[in-house]
Design an enzyme around this catalytic site. Sequence first.
Site, mmCIF file in Angstrom:
data_model
loop_
_atom_site.group_PDB
_atom_site.id
_atom_site.type_symbol
_atom_site.label_atom_id
_atom_site.label_comp_id
_atom_site.label_asym_id
_atom_site.label_seq_id
_atom_site.Cartn_x
_atom_site.Cartn_y
_atom_site.Cartn_z
ATOM 1 N N CYS A 65 56.479 34.904 52.188
ATOM 2 C CA CYS A 65 56.432 34.975 50.729
ATOM 3 C C CYS A 65 57.736 35.575 50.198
ATOM 4 O O CYS A 65 58.256 36.540 50.764
ATOM 5 C CB CYS A 65 55.251 35.833 50.287
ATOM 6 N N CYS A 69 55.933 42.611 47.252
ATOM 7 C CA CYS A 69 54.790 43.507 47.075
ATOM 8 C C CYS A 69 54.652 44.419 48.304
ATOM 9 O O CYS A 69 54.444 43.939 49.421
ATOM 10 C CB CYS A 69 53.518 42.697 46.871
ATOM 11 N N CYS A 142 37.263 29.139 44.373
ATOM 12 C CA CYS A 142 38.202 29.973 43.634
ATOM 13 C C CYS A 142 39.588 29.766 44.225
ATOM 14 O O CYS A 142 39.746 29.767 45.449
ATOM 15 C CB CYS A 142 37.798 31.446 43.746
ATOM 16 N N CYS A 202 38.936 36.176 38.049
ATOM 17 C CA CYS A 202 38.672 37.136 39.112
ATOM 18 C C CYS A 202 39.923 38.009 39.226
ATOM 19 O O CYS A 202 41.007 37.497 39.506
ATOM 20 C CB CYS A 202 38.404 36.400 40.416
ATOM 21 N N ARG A 272 33.213 43.188 43.854
ATOM 22 C CA ARG A 272 33.271 42.657 45.218
ATOM 23 C C ARG A 272 33.978 43.640 46.146
ATOM 24 O O ARG A 272 35.106 44.059 45.878
ATOM 25 C CB ARG A 272 34.016 41.323 45.232
#
Length: 388
Positions: A65, A69, A142, A202, A272
């Site tokens: 990626c 992060c 999702c 979400c 969740r």
Amino acid sequence: MDLLNTLVDKGLRRELPTREEALAVLATSDDDLLEVVAAAGRVRRQWFGRRVKLNYLVNLKSGLCPEDCSYCSQRLGSKAEILKYTWLKPDEASNAAAAGVAGGAKRVCLVASGRGPTDRDVDRVSETIEAIKERHEGVEVCACLGLLSDGQADRLRSAGADAYNHNLNTSEGTYGDITTTHTYADRVETVQQAQAAGLSACSGLIAGMGESDADLVDVVLSLRELDPDSVPVNFLIPFEGTPLAKEWNLTPQRCLRILAMVRFVCPDVEVRLAGGREVHLRSMQPLALHLVNSIFLGDYLTSEGQAGQADLDMIADAGFEVEGAGTTTLPAHRAQEAGGCGSHDGGCAPCGGASAEAAAESSEIPAARTDLVAVRRRGPGTDLAPNA
């Protein structure tokens, strides 16, 4: 405890707690922990009974990626020895999803590393969604593909996606300390684009990155304002080879207090229990079911979870039941407000620790348990069967 009675009353009325009340939950002692869990459990049962929704992750593209992060094993510069592979073909992704559905998963979450999808990537994912829907009528899908460009949410909705996940992760005030290649505002905008397209939003958080109690409360209050249907709570998995590899700030008791705070702030939302539960909650995972109404089944994106059958046994042993495919997840008022979305009958779509200074002073901080972090070596990207 007057605080807990007040929070239960507010939760049953869907009334927002004050910032001070939310902070007070995180400040409760271990001696009061079972009272906190019991109080938040009353709110959970009011809106979701004893049902537990199962979700299953399929990592469509792993590693490499370009974003930085700090918490992520797939980040730019990560030295974590994770699986790396490019896009799964639709039939490969569908086969992986089938394992989760066979294990009882009601929602399949399709995730891909990267800043955001190209139009070609949206085409790929659309084909995958169609393959899964054709094979499993009624399963929710999702997508979690990063930052969205104009029109991409609409295209995913048209392809059959029910939800879109994009987490806020931490408070706006500290977001720049975690990521520099995009902003907190970018994340908020993507969630809003998903909502505008009719997808069920979400969005959640990661606890245990060295944030303060105030940071945790701020991000959860921001989520309440953003009003997603699902709020995943992740606990940092400190992968070796990432900048946060030494951040072992969580105890099982701390995790339960965080989950209780989230339930009080977001009483009627699908909360969740997500990544890191096995690492940080360990033998106290069953208590978390009194606070959350949704978990991931089996493995995560780049790490392994406990055996899928162990998840099912845990739910049954704790006196809960797996939510059936024909059951609407969200309370009726939320499904109606969302226009029929959020795990339901209509078309729509969906995934702390103390501050560094306080952590150094706290006697509760456990020693690093690197033995609990298991890099995923099965499922998508390998020749081994997935865990479900």
